[in-house]
Design a protein around this motif. Structure first.
Motif, PDB file in Angstrom:
ATOM      1  N   TYR A  90       6.558  12.697   4.062  1.00  0.00           N
ATOM      2  CA  TYR A  90       5.616  11.214   4.626  1.00  0.00           C
ATOM      3  C   TYR A  90       5.982  11.132   6.029  1.00  0.00           C
ATOM      4  CZ  TYR A  90       3.549   6.401   4.809  1.00  0.00           C
ATOM      5  OH  TYR A  90       2.908   5.512   5.221  1.00  0.00           O
ATOM      6  N   SER A 141       0.859  -1.208   0.091  1.00  0.00           N
ATOM      7  CA  SER A 141       0.026  -0.110  -0.043  1.00  0.00           C
ATOM      8  C   SER A 141       0.963   1.263  -0.072  1.00  0.00           C
ATOM      9  CB  SER A 141      -0.755  -0.027   1.303  1.00  0.00           C
ATOM     10  OG  SER A 141      -1.785   1.301   1.369  1.00  0.00           O
ATOM     11  N   GLN A 200      -2.396  10.877   8.431  1.00  0.00           N
ATOM     12  CA  GLN A 200      -3.074   9.828   7.992  1.00  0.00           C
ATOM     13  C   GLN A 200      -4.310   9.381   8.847  1.00  0.00           C
ATOM     14  OE1 GLN A 200      -0.706   6.213   7.036  1.00  0.00           O
ATOM     15  NE2 GLN A 200       1.110   7.762   6.859  1.00  0.00           N
ATOM     16  N   ARG A 226       2.798  14.136   6.892  1.00  0.00           N
ATOM     17  CA  ARG A 226       1.540  13.672   5.791  1.00  0.00           C
ATOM     18  C   ARG A 226       0.752  12.734   6.919  1.00  0.00           C
ATOM     19  NH1 ARG A 226      -0.765   9.058   3.277  1.00  0.00           N
ATOM     20  NH2 ARG A 226      -1.354   9.402   1.349  1.00  0.00           N
ATOM     21  N   ASP A 280       1.940   7.211  -6.647  1.00  0.00           N
ATOM     22  CA  ASP A 280       1.229   8.280  -6.971  1.00  0.00           C
ATOM     23  C   ASP A 280       1.293   9.728  -6.795  1.00  0.00           C
ATOM     24  OD1 ASP A 280      -0.814   6.384  -7.835  1.00  0.00           O
ATOM     25  OD2 ASP A 280      -1.826   6.017  -6.016  1.00  0.00           O
ATOM     26  N   GLU A 281       2.253   9.882  -5.508  1.00  0.00           N
ATOM     27  CA  GLU A 281       2.651  11.194  -4.998  1.00  0.00           C
ATOM     28  C   GLU A 281       3.815  11.534  -5.382  1.00  0.00           C
ATOM     29  OE1 GLU A 281      -0.246  10.168  -1.352  1.00  0.00           O
ATOM     30  OE2 GLU A 281       1.724  11.086  -0.746  1.00  0.00           O
ATOM     31  N   HIS A 314       0.876   4.478  -2.931  1.00  0.00           N
ATOM     32  CA  HIS A 314       0.783   6.028  -2.462  1.00  0.00           C
ATOM     33  C   HIS A 314       1.912   6.699  -3.054  1.00  0.00           C
ATOM     34  CE1 HIS A 314      -2.942   5.899  -0.127  1.00  0.00           C
ATOM     35  NE2 HIS A 314      -2.671   4.909   0.343  1.00  0.00           N
TER      36      HIS A 314
END
Length: 434
Positions: A418, A387, A424, A422, A394-395, A391
């Protein structure tokens, strides 16, 4: 919106900045890369003015009103649509918002085009660069890439994205159009017609005396029995083109692999998907992923993630998928002063050769960690790590990087973001470090 206009001198100066797409006397267009950098830096708590200054912009030339306007616009776009909201897909866009001028249908059409472009990029890079045959990686030829690009364009209706997709696949736009020109198609038809005739002759030698043969046997049989002399490369090309395969004494793709892994050892799945044990430093997850950047360049990223906090404790980037990629990641974990190993801590991975290797397993024991492995071919047994990679891809603006050093810098910036900035949802709206 700023009413300040740029002088000729200011326009020339701004054009030298790599984060500027275009400048006119009334407006400036920034690159998508800079917008993403701006958002990442802004979330670290930096002021908009300082970010522009740090990345080579003349603050006096831009004016504070223009900087404030861009900052508000980008933050709003990112909040509403994420990274997609920062993409500039409009020709001649000055960076000013035009949502008020667009109808709902036009907005939906643009959003759909952006989504299709992302799907196309993903499909292109999944199929591009390499296909597998046994244990070998075989590069796609330009002609294969041209066909792939056309199929993607037709599937997602991206006729105006030819240049972009050609650049992404590492082929020229002129080559793409030339490949589908009438002249080239006629030439290929003539070649195919000749190849069909050669194929029939090769098949006679291939089936001579009802004994299947390889390329070298075919060459000798053609010369000895039919008086035909063909180049060995030509015979192999025709065999490959028409799928003529000799079933005798084929290379075993697993023989070399098995020989190399005789000393390797698979360990049981001790974790059993119990990822969240609410004890930092108890469950560590590790894996390696491919990164395609620049024009068909490939790199590899190895990470170690704390399953309880989601923090990336160590990572390693390399252009070679050697054993050092995994062991160096472990050594970086050892050097991480913020890492506190919990009692009975384990490191969990898949059954890749890096993790079954004696060197890796010895280093794991030396660090006082237990080792666990997913069941064969079961990606769900390491789902949080997979996962994260999803991400991450994508980022992070990987494709914009042209060198390995640029890629490493981009990844470093993202790891800082991150871990520290970032938030969550499943971490009670906190960051991994928090």
């Amino acid at each position: 919106m700023s009413k300040k206009t740029f002088t000729e001198k200011e326009i020339k100066q701004l054009k030298t900045n790599k984060y500027v797409k275009s400048v006119s006397s009334k407006g400036i267009t920034y690159t998508d890369e800079f917008k993403q950098i701006f958002i990442a830096e802004k979330e670290k708590g930096k002021f908009a003015r300082d970010i522009f200054k740090e990345y080579g912009f003349d603050i006096e030339a831009l004016g504070t009103d223009r900087i404030k306007s861009a900052s508000k616009r980008w933050q709003k776009a990112y909040k509403e649509n994420g990274i997609i909201g920062l993409r500039d897909t409009r020709a001649g866009n000055s960076g000013r918002p035009t949502d008020r001028e667009l109808s709902l249908e036009e907005k939906n059409a643009r959003l759909e085009a952006q989504i299709n472009l992302l799907k196309a990029e993903n499909e292109l890079f999944k199929k591009d660069s390499f296909c597998r045959k046994g244990d070998e990686e075989i590069a796609l030829t330009p002609s294969h890439k041209f066909i792939l690009i056309r199929s993607v364009i037709e599937k997602y209706q991206l006729e105006n994205m030819v240049s972009y997709l050609c650049e992404a696949a590492g082929v020229s736009r002129s080559g793409y159009y030339n490949y589908f020109s009438e002249k080239s198609q006629k030439q290929r038809e003539l070649t195919d017609k000749k190849d069909e005739g050669v194929k029939e002759i090769i098949l006679k030698a291939f089936n001579f005396k009802r004994r299947k043969k390889g390329a070298r046997q075919i060459k000798m049989t053609l010369a000895g029995q039919f008086g035909v002399v063909y180049n060995l490369k030509r015979i192999r090309r025709i065999m490959k083109k028409y799928g003529i395969i000799c079933p005798i004494r084929k290379a075993n793709p697993y023989r070399r692999m098995m020989k190399a892994t005789q000393e390797h050892r698979v360990v049981p799945n001790l974790l059993n998907r119990q990822f969240k044990q609410d004890i930092p430093g108890k469950v560590l997850l590790t894996d390696i992923t491919y990164l395609f950047y620049g024009k068909g360049q490939k790199a590899y990223l190895s990470t170690i993630k704390d399953s309880s906090t989601n923090e990336i404790l160590a990572y390693q980037v390399s252009d070679r998928i050697t054993m050092d990629l995994a062991t160096n990641t472990l050594l970086k974990l050892k050097k991480n002063r913020n890492f506190r190993k919990a009692e009975d801590a384990i490191i969990h991975s898949d059954q890749g050769t890096h993790y079954t290797h004696p060197d890796f397993q010895k280093l794991v024991k030396k660090l006082g960690l237990g080792q666990s492995m997913s069941r064969r071919g079961n990606c769900w047994d390491n789902a949080p790590q997979e996962s994260f990679f999803g991400h991450f891809k994508d980022e992070v603006n990987i494709k914009a990087c042209t060198t390995l050093e640029e890629l490493k810098h981009e990844i470093k910036q993202y790891m800082i973001y991150y871990n520290n900035y970032r938030y969550q949802w499943n971490l009670k709206r906190m960051t991994p470090v928090q």
